[in-house]
Design an enzyme around this catalytic site. Sequence first.
Site, mmCIF file in Angstrom:
data_model
loop_
_atom_site.group_PDB
_atom_site.id
_atom_site.type_symbol
_atom_site.label_atom_id
_atom_site.label_comp_id
_atom_site.label_asym_id
_atom_site.label_seq_id
_atom_site.Cartn_x
_atom_site.Cartn_y
_atom_site.Cartn_z
ATOM 1 N N GLU A 81 -19.010 -17.424 2.761
ATOM 2 C CA GLU A 81 -17.842 -17.506 3.645
ATOM 3 C C GLU A 81 -18.170 -17.593 5.135
ATOM 4 O OE1 GLU A 81 -15.247 -14.266 2.649
ATOM 5 O OE2 GLU A 81 -14.907 -15.009 0.644
ATOM 6 N N GLU A 141 -15.276 -16.200 -6.033
ATOM 7 C CA GLU A 141 -14.721 -14.852 -5.867
ATOM 8 C C GLU A 141 -13.218 -14.967 -5.993
ATOM 9 O OE1 GLU A 141 -15.401 -12.515 -2.317
ATOM 10 O OE2 GLU A 141 -17.530 -13.029 -2.319
HETATM 11 C C1 GBH Z 1 -14.213 -11.697 0.342
HETATM 12 O O1 GBH Z 1 -13.625 -12.478 1.361
HETATM 13 C C2 GBH Z 1 -15.589 -11.221 0.760
HETATM 14 O O2 GBH Z 1 -16.573 -12.182 0.398
HETATM 15 C C3 GBH Z 1 -15.962 -9.893 0.154
HETATM 16 O O3 GBH Z 1 -17.127 -9.407 0.743
HETATM 17 C C4 GBH Z 1 -14.799 -8.930 0.281
HETATM 18 O O4 GBH Z 1 -15.098 -7.645 -0.176
HETATM 19 C C5 GBH Z 1 -13.640 -9.518 -0.497
HETATM 20 O O5 GBH Z 1 -13.284 -10.728 0.079
HETATM 21 C C6 GBH Z 1 -12.374 -8.682 -0.497
HETATM 22 O O6 GBH Z 1 -11.783 -8.665 0.767
HETATM 23 O O7 GBH Z 1 -7.427 -9.136 7.723
HETATM 24 O O8 GBH Z 1 -5.782 -10.833 8.131
HETATM 25 O O9 GBH Z 1 -7.833 -10.822 9.411
HETATM 26 C C7 GBH Z 1 -12.300 -12.914 1.079
HETATM 27 C C8 GBH Z 1 -11.700 -13.739 2.201
HETATM 28 C C9 GBH Z 1 -11.100 -13.811 4.488
HETATM 29 C C10 GBH Z 1 -10.248 -12.078 3.170
HETATM 30 C C11 GBH Z 1 -10.801 -13.006 5.758
HETATM 31 C C12 GBH Z 1 -9.910 -11.272 4.410
HETATM 32 C C13 GBH Z 1 -9.319 -11.374 6.735
HETATM 33 C C14 GBH Z 1 -7.856 -11.578 6.961
HETATM 34 N N1 GBH Z 1 -11.376 -12.934 3.374
HETATM 35 N N2 GBH Z 1 -9.659 -12.154 5.526
HETATM 36 S S1 GBH Z 1 -7.184 -10.510 8.146
#
Ligand code: GBH
Length: 532
Positions: free
Chosen positions: A222, A435
């Site tokens: 990511e 994922e």
């Molecule tokens: C995954 O990302 C990660 O690869 C993993 O490490 C993590 O534990 C898992 O998700 C669960 O979260 O809070 O509104 O700013 C998933 C994609 C993109 C989700 C960024 C959270 C932040 C949004 N992520 N997003 S915000």
Amino acid sequence: MHTDVWNVFVGPVSVAEVNTTVAPTPVPSSELVPPPPLYFAPFPRGQQVPLQTKNESWSFPRDFWWGFASAAYQVEGAVKDEGRGPSIWDVLTHRATNFVVNNDTGDIANNQYYLYKQDIARIAAAGTKAYSFSISWSRIFPFGSGAVNEAGLRHYDDLIQTCHDYGVEPIVTLYHWDLPMILQNSYGGWLSDKIVPDFTEYARIAFSRWGGKVRTWFTMNEPLVFCGTYPLPNGYFKNTSIPTWQQKYFCGHNVLLSHASAYHVGKALYPNISISIKTNGGYKVPLTNSSADAEAVQRAWDFNEGWFANPLFINGDYPQSYKDYVSAFLPDFTPEQSALINDSCDIFAHDAYTSSFYFAPDAGIDGCLANSSNPLYPGCFNSSNTYATDAGGWNIGPAADPGAPWLHKATDWVPTFLHYIQDTWKPRGGIAVSEFGMAEPFESLKTIRADILSDPVRSSYYRDYMQAILIAISEGVNVVGSLAWSIVDNLEWNQGYSVKFGVQYVNLTTQERYFKASFFEYINAFKTYQEQ
Ligand code: GBH
């Protein structure tokens, strides 16, 4: 040197009671009893029951790989042990003010560094085909580059061998956000193109050591997310001269160059391994059928998936709307760089948790583009997780835990999303959902273990998500694998241990693991539908 670096940059860390590798014990059959179905048998008996029959036109191909995922810093613990150097996340958890909920750290986490044999035994006992984990770069190169730490290599030798011993395919990610701290401090980490040779050398060591044992590799997890963490919180790392608002784009640029370089090194060593990058995103639903919303949706694809997927799968270069913005400060890719980047993924590995609505900014797209102080600039698309007011204003799907406000159970859009990926980026080796998962609402408030293990929102998410993949496959989309996030509850980055994604609950005091109902729901999809 090792101790000094820890003392200066991180300070004291916690140490688990168990600090040698633990031998596995057989998983008792009583732990493998699935829960009652999601729709409980009605009372009094004799009532009609909801129809739950198998759809005979659906199936997962025999070689569809499915399993569970994790990442080094989120599960390993043992942060100072056996020569590991600090990563930026050790600094962020220990030093950055209010960066992580409850000041939680990964010092001990799930102690998987010592408990991996049991963790693999537990998923193998249910027939799991694959385990996707990441390697801690600073265990292999404690200082990011230079001397290799043999103890770190031996640890992953055994983790990979243990997977094979249990018939579980190991799937390896080289970089899941835990940048060796020294690389951030010496040249700004991903902000500098000096990262390209350092990442390539790390990848070369890993591919040459395990290329014969690991068939499926991901270079990075990511980049949209870890590049989005730039600028890092002020005051904990050396400064860089790149203006803060440009940093994430420089990061993305160096990510693409590093990935491509590592890809070609890996394929030269082992031509038959599969190497890709894990991108993340979600299906983008236009809020209304206006042409402005359609344009906003396209801009959202361009600034999210397209940022990495267009260069990697289409033409070695960024989408036009994105390029219009970054070309003012980023160098163009040279023709040689574009050629290296283009077609450097064997599959399209996507972390596809959810979907959202997209629409044009209030100022209009052109109005936003003309005003760099518009908060939506430079993407100039807006998003929401509720339907338009005149469509009722309902949530796009049931909400996850309040600590994960971005996430809903929006599985209805998954088949369309998978079609979109296949039609847009045409990955030659197919698509993996690398994922996906759900944070059960308010799970961390539960105190009774049986209540924790009963996770109906996560269970229905996995059931409906797997059915969505089955629909897509039956319609001709080449989906090759799925990896549920996560094998166990773990350190959810800024949310600490307060937000739970595991299909297993972990008692963080005793480090005991327990299967949740969702674990069985996910496995049931394959028991029912995978060709034998
Ligand atoms: C995954 O990302 C990660 O690869 C993993 O490490 C993590 O534990 C898992 O998700 C669960 O979260 O809070 O509104 O700013 C998933 C994609 C993109 C989700 C960024 C959270 C932040 C949004 N992520 N997003 S915000």
